[in-house]
Design a protein around this motif. Structure first.
Motif, PDB file in Angstrom:
ATOM      1  N   VAL A   1       0.836  -1.204   0.000  1.00  0.00           N
ATOM      2  CA  VAL A   1       0.000   0.000   0.000  1.00  0.00           C
ATOM      3  C   VAL A   1       0.870   1.253   0.000  1.00  0.00           C
ATOM      4  CG1 VAL A   1      -1.669   1.345   1.336  1.00  0.00           C
ATOM      5  CG2 VAL A   1      -1.973  -1.125   1.080  1.00  0.00           C
ATOM      6  N   LYS A   2       1.890   1.263   0.838  1.00  0.00           N
ATOM      7  CA  LYS A   2       2.768   2.423   0.899  1.00  0.00           C
ATOM      8  C   LYS A   2       3.491   2.627  -0.423  1.00  0.00           C
ATOM      9  CE  LYS A   2       2.325   4.157   5.032  1.00  0.00           C
ATOM     10  NZ  LYS A   2       1.913   5.568   5.220  1.00  0.00           N
TER      11      LYS A   2
ATOM     12  N   SER B   1       2.504   1.814  -3.267  1.00  0.00           N
ATOM     13  CA  SER B   1       1.542   2.231  -4.289  1.00  0.00           C
ATOM     14  C   SER B   1       1.046   3.648  -4.055  1.00  0.00           C
ATOM     15  CB  SER B   1       0.348   1.263  -4.301  1.00  0.00           C
ATOM     16  OG  SER B   1       0.786  -0.056  -4.565  1.00  0.00           O
ATOM     17  N   GLY B   2       1.646   4.361  -3.084  1.00  0.00           N
ATOM     18  CA  GLY B   2       1.260   5.747  -2.816  1.00  0.00           C
ATOM     19  C   GLY B   2       0.021   5.892  -1.975  1.00  0.00           C
ATOM     20  N   GLY B   3      -0.371   4.831  -1.293  1.00  0.00           N
ATOM     21  CA  GLY B   3      -1.604   4.861  -0.505  1.00  0.00           C
ATOM     22  C   GLY B   3      -1.353   4.913   0.988  1.00  0.00           C
ATOM     23  N   TYR B   4      -2.427   4.664   1.723  1.00  0.00           N
ATOM     24  CA  TYR B   4      -2.370   4.705   3.191  1.00  0.00           C
ATOM     25  C   TYR B   4      -3.315   3.628   3.710  1.00  0.00           C
ATOM     26  CZ  TYR B   4      -2.598   6.414   7.994  1.00  0.00           C
ATOM     27  OH  TYR B   4      -2.529   6.503   9.361  1.00  0.00           O
ATOM     28  N   ILE B   5      -2.923   2.981   4.809  1.00  0.00           N
ATOM     29  CA  ILE B   5      -3.772   1.963   5.413  1.00  0.00           C
ATOM     30  C   ILE B   5      -4.013   2.305   6.869  1.00  0.00           C
ATOM     31  CG2 ILE B   5      -1.792   0.453   5.932  1.00  0.00           C
ATOM     32  CD1 ILE B   5      -3.744  -1.930   5.468  1.00  0.00           C
ATOM     33  N   ASP B   6      -5.243   2.139   7.287  1.00  0.00           N
ATOM     34  CA  ASP B   6      -5.648   2.467   8.648  1.00  0.00           C
ATOM     35  C   ASP B   6      -6.377   1.260   9.234  1.00  0.00           C
ATOM     36  OD1 ASP B   6      -5.914   3.924  10.911  1.00  0.00           O
ATOM     37  OD2 ASP B   6      -7.534   5.220  10.198  1.00  0.00           O
ATOM     38  N   VAL B   7      -6.334   1.130  10.550  1.00  0.00           N
ATOM     39  CA  VAL B   7      -7.018   0.015  11.201  1.00  0.00           C
ATOM     40  C   VAL B   7      -7.719   0.533  12.445  1.00  0.00           C
ATOM     41  CG1 VAL B   7      -4.912  -0.613  12.484  1.00  0.00           C
ATOM     42  CG2 VAL B   7      -6.766  -2.282  12.233  1.00  0.00           C
ATOM     43  N   SER B   8      -8.922   0.045  12.660  1.00  0.00           N
ATOM     44  CA  SER B   8      -9.652   0.315  13.897  1.00  0.00           C
ATOM     45  C   SER B   8     -10.183  -1.013  14.418  1.00  0.00           C
ATOM     46  CB  SER B   8     -10.799   1.308  13.666  1.00  0.00           C
ATOM     47  OG  SER B   8     -11.738   0.767  12.772  1.00  0.00           O
ATOM     48  N   SER B   9     -10.026  -1.214  15.715  1.00  0.00           N
ATOM     49  CA  SER B   9     -10.425  -2.499  16.285  1.00  0.00           C
ATOM     50  C   SER B   9     -10.527  -2.384  17.789  1.00  0.00           C
ATOM     51  CB  SER B   9      -9.406  -3.588  15.907  1.00  0.00           C
ATOM     52  OG  SER B   9      -9.790  -4.829  16.445  1.00  0.00           O
ATOM     53  N   GLU B  10     -11.429  -3.174  18.365  1.00  0.00           N
ATOM     54  CA  GLU B  10     -11.554  -3.284  19.812  1.00  0.00           C
ATOM     55  C   GLU B  10     -11.787  -4.749  20.143  1.00  0.00           C
ATOM     56  OE1 GLU B  10     -14.401  -0.706  21.624  1.00  0.00           O
ATOM     57  OE2 GLU B  10     -13.842   1.023  20.394  1.00  0.00           O
ATOM     58  N   PRO B  11     -11.320  -5.192  21.295  1.00  0.00           N
ATOM     59  CA  PRO B  11     -11.530  -6.591  21.670  1.00  0.00           C
ATOM     60  C   PRO B  11     -13.004  -6.972  21.616  1.00  0.00           C
ATOM     61  CG  PRO B  11      -9.963  -5.554  23.162  1.00  0.00           C
ATOM     62  CD  PRO B  11     -10.519  -4.466  22.296  1.00  0.00           C
ATOM     63  N   THR B  12     -13.281  -8.132  21.010  1.00  0.00           N
ATOM     64  CA  THR B  12     -14.619  -8.739  20.869  1.00  0.00           C
ATOM     65  C   THR B  12     -15.511  -7.976  19.886  1.00  0.00           C
ATOM     66  OG1 THR B  12     -15.810  -7.547  22.626  1.00  0.00           O
ATOM     67  CG2 THR B  12     -14.483  -9.452  23.295  1.00  0.00           C
ATOM     68  N   ARG B  13     -15.010  -6.893  19.276  1.00  0.00           N
ATOM     69  CA  ARG B  13     -15.877  -6.096  18.401  1.00  0.00           C
ATOM     70  C   ARG B  13     -15.379  -6.058  16.963  1.00  0.00           C
ATOM     71  NH1 ARG B  13     -17.944  -0.752  21.399  1.00  0.00           N
ATOM     72  NH2 ARG B  13     -19.426  -0.950  19.672  1.00  0.00           N
ATOM     73  N   GLY B  14     -14.486  -6.995  16.606  1.00  0.00           N
ATOM     74  CA  GLY B  14     -14.041  -7.092  15.233  1.00  0.00           C
ATOM     75  C   GLY B  14     -13.010  -6.050  14.860  1.00  0.00           C
TER      76      GLY B  14
END
Length: 820
Positions: free
Chosen positions: A642-643, A645-658
């Motif tokens: 991703v980097k 290819s000039g892009g950006y990747i983000d992640v959001s997550s919490e335990p038990t909530r995917g």
């Protein structure tokens, strides 16, 4: 004989007559007015003091009823009250308001005594009247000054104060038409904050002119403008008539020290209301108190405005601002601090941090820092101070300065200003993480370079062995196993290069929707039947410029990661969409770029991640799986692709909530040309051209020579750039192709190609490398400006690429940039 003188006897004085004479003299010279009446109230005697008091001569008063002194309508009731008092007590006393001959009121203290004959019958009344008019007027004026002072303290705004002043002055004199004018030195205008007039309307502020008001302002003197005086001033050109002409106009300057604040004025329009020295004296007397009240109100109003302004400045300031006493109680706070504690500034004053912050260790440290500043007398700087948000429980970080103060009573206090640095700390953490990833990427790329050279030799020689028809079947099986192991190692190396963003991509314009749709069958088999696959694709073309194989690798790796997070089943959702990344997004996410992007989002309903795991999820070799269950390169590879290819990747997550992984890739405008599908691959063809092979790794150089000669090419060898130039300059024959490694000691492949192209312009160039560590080369490969063959490669791969470069029509491209 002298005759004797006769002595004439004088008559003896009459004691009664003498007493009457003395009494008459006393009455005549008394200060008090003596009025003697018969029982019906007819005046029988009237002394000179009564004449001075009421204006009637003795001749005018005798024979008149005493009720001529009573105000209209009050005579019968007052006479009745006096008679009643005399019947019960033999006398009556009290204060009266009586009318003089000229109609003015006189206030008197009166004592009325009954006159009785020898038989005790009432034959008349004697009234002793003391004039207290001036005394009462002075008392009222003094009371008025007190009332004006009280009004200044009690009124909430200048309008209320001015109405109260009007009422107070109206108790002292006729003041139906009344106004207050104030001078503004900043604009050189006069305004009328209070204006009551039966003829003229309220006047707006105006520049100084020649009105009566301005005359008093300029002169600083009281003016009683009777018709005669007003005409005199007009003829002298000192004033001009403004508004409805008045009969009498009386204005006094409002002064505080040497400053003239304005004018207090009354005016009369009817002959029944005239002003004289008495009214002039009243206004002059109260004007001082009025001026002080107005000045004090002005100061208070200005102070209030300043306080409101400072309150707004404090409340609108995003920093936390507070003042605390020795015991940690807040005496002043702003809205930002109140919001941190989930309350209002009013509720927070008088309370402590401990009333809102559940973290006792933080609260104890706050108090220690407060007292350190107060006892040392010096500001205390705290670079990083945590504070728990009472609403969310989230820990926030602040940079704080605490300055010692003294209260009005001399008690120690501390002023604190706290600037939030939570985002800065998070960004610093992200930066440190990015720097760590960059360092690991450099290491991975370096390892991959050497490893790819080894793998090129292993794969190449295994392919040569497998071409040997005399190879025994058992040995052939062993060589095939070696080849498979080498290919798996090559795949691992490619992942390392993808993470380090040193992989040579072959970008094309792709529709992300088409890529996802084309992978649905593969993804269903990959994730298993216990997981539901949902695709929510934007109906618009989602065009990006990317390497299709690497984009597929991103989707596969994210899908596999989601599958592993849902061992008991769940839902995997792949969504696409178009977004425009703004400045706030970019500021909060270092490494991202503003502008239109394609969004590729992979969501799972799995076990989720905590903050620590989430922070390390893209690190190479980091995995939460059991030993042997994962290499830890899946998400690291996604990150690198991703980097790169000039892009950006983000992640959001919490335990038990995917978890939600969101990839942002720069969007290509709709309508951009899509390149045609590549032609089917053909077996490598032989050739007879001369090739200059430059490779510093002996095993790879030997393999490449054997492979090229096997396909009919004439090969000149060199171990580095300097030797390659020497070989080329010694050869008189054409050199059709330069096949060179990019990264070599002394002279790199890019520099060698530039020098050789100047000497042999028709020579074509093919670069090869296991770690193309130059950004310019990657850009040239992306733009098809140069030919490139990545390591590891097989003899067939080499032969195909060499034939492709030699068969390309047109003049060969000249490589640009420097070498490393």
């Amino acid at each position: 004989m002298t005759p004797r003188k006769r002595t004439v006897a004088r008559p003896a004085p009459d004691p009664v007559a003498e007493a009457l004479r003395r009494q008459a003299l006393i009455v005549e010279h008394l200060y008090d007015g003596i009025i003697v009446t018969d029982p019906a109230g007819v005046i029988l005697e009237w002394n000179p003091a009564a004449q001075r008091m009421f204006g009637y001569t003795r001749a005018e008063a005798l024979g008149q009823n005493v009720e001529i002194l009573y105000r209209p309508g009050e005579g019968p009731a007052l006479t009745k009250a006096i008679k009643a008092g005399m019947r019960s007590r033999g006398q009556w006393s009290g204060e009266l308001k009586l009318l003089a001959k000229d109609g003015t009121e006189r206030e008197v203290e009166a004592i009325t005594i009954a006159l009785r004959d020898a038989h005790g019958r009432t034959i008349g009344r004697v009234a002793v009247n003391r004039d207290i008019t001036e005394q009462r007027r002075s008392e009222r004026i003094r009371s008025a000054t007190f009332l004006i002072s009280e009004a200044a303290n009690a009124s909430g705004n200048p309008g209320e104060l001015f109405r109260a002043i009007h009422d107070i002055v109206g108790e002292l004199m006729p003041a139906r038409n009344f106004y207050i004018a104030l001078y503004d030195p900043a604009t050189d205008t006069v305004g009328f904050p209070y204006f009551v007039d039966e003829h003229d309307a309220f006047s707006e502020p105006k520049p100084l002119g020649k009105g009566l008001t301005e005359y008093v302002l300029r002169s600083g003197q009281t003016l009683l403008a009777t018709p005669e005086r007003a005409l005199e001033l007009e003829r002298a050109g000192q004033v001009e008539t403004i508004g409805t002409p008045s009969l009498d106009w009386l204005g006094v300057p409002l002064k505080v020290g040497d400053r003239t604040l304005g004018v207090l004025a009354v005016q009369s329009y009817s002959p029944g209301v005239r002003y004289g020295e008495h009214e002039k004296h009243i206004l002059q007397f109260v004007s001082t108190q009025v001026a002080m009240a107005i000045d004090r109100k002005r100061v208070e109003e200005e102070r209030r405005r300043q306080q409101e302004f400072l309150r707004q400045v404090i409340d609108l300031n995003p920093n936390l601002i507070f003042v605390k006493d020795w015991n940690g109680r807040f005496t002043l706070v702003n809205r930002a601090l109140a919001e941190l504690y989930g309350t209002t500034p009013e509720d927070l004053v008088g309370r402590r941090d401990a009333d809102f912050n559940p973290n006792s260790a933080e609260v104890e440290q706050f108090l220690r820092d407060d007292r350190d500043a107060m006892t040392s007398g010096r500001p205390k700087f705290i670079l990083e101070e945590p504070n728990t948000d009472a609403r969310t429980g989230r820990r926030r970080w602040f940079q704080v300065i605490k300055v010692p103060l003294r209260s009005a009573e001399g008690e120690p206090q501390v002023l604190g200003v706290a600037t939030e640095i939570t985002q800065r700390k998070e960004l610093e953490g992200q930066l440190r993480q990015a720097q760590k990833m960059e360092a690991v990427g450099q290491l991975a790329g370096g390892i991959a370079h050497d490893f790819n050279n080894v793998l090129t030799a292993v794969l190449g020689y295994t392919r040569l062995l497998l071409k040997d028809v005399t190879l025994p079947p058992v040995a052939r099986g062993d060589v095939e196993e070696i080849e498979q192991a080498a290919r798996r190692a090559a795949s691992l190396t490619q992942q390392l290069l993808a993470f380090s963003r040193k992989q040579m991509l072959q970008p094309a314009i792709l529709d992300v929707n088409d890529v996802v749709q084309g992978m649905r069958s593969l993804l269903r088999r990959l994730i298993g039947e216990h997981i539901t696959l949902v695709a929510t694709l934007d109906p618009r073309p989602m065009l990006v410029r990317a390497d299709q194989g690497q984009l597929q690798q991103v989707i596969i790796n994210l899908a596999v990661n989601a599958r592993d997070a849902m061992p008991a089943g769940g839902t995997l959702t792949i969504a696409t969409g178009a977004v425009d990344l703004g400045p706030s997004f970019v500021a909060a996410r270092p490494g991202s770029q503003p502008g239109p992007h394609i969004l590729l989002q992979v969501t799972d309903t799995g076990m989720g991640m905590d903050a620590d795991t989430r922070g390390r999820v893209f690190e190479p070799f980091f995995t939460t799986k059991a030993v042997g269950k994962g290499s830890g390169l899946g998400l690291a590879t996604v990150y690198g692709i991703v980097k790169q290819s000039g892009g950006y990747i983000d992640v959001s997550s919490e335990p038990t909530r995917g978890s939600v992984f969101t990839v942002y890739l720069p969007r290509i405008l709709e309508g951009a040309p899509v390149p045609p599908e590549p032609a089917p691959a053909e077996p490598p063809r032989a050739g007879s051209e001369t090739i200059l092979l430059v490779e510093d790794e002996p095993g790879v150089r030997s393999l490449a020579c054997r492979a090229l000669r096997r396909f009919g090419y004439r090969v000149l060898e060199a171990i580095n750039g300097a030797e390659a130039l020497k070989v080329a300059r010694q050869s008189r024959d054409p050199i059709h192709l330069l096949l060179t490694d990019v990264v070599m000691p002394e002279m790199g492949g890019r520099e060698l190609a530039q020098v050789l192209k100047r000497e042999r312009p028709t020579t074509r160039v093919l670069f090869t490398s296991g770690y193309p560590d130059t950004a310019s080369l990657q850009e040239d490969v992306h733009d098809a400006a140069v030919a490139y063959l990545p390591k590891p490669y097989t003899p067939e791969d080499l032969a195909k690429k060499v034939r492709e470069v030699l068969a390309t029509p047109g003049e060969p491209a000249t490589p640009g940039g420097g070498a490393r």
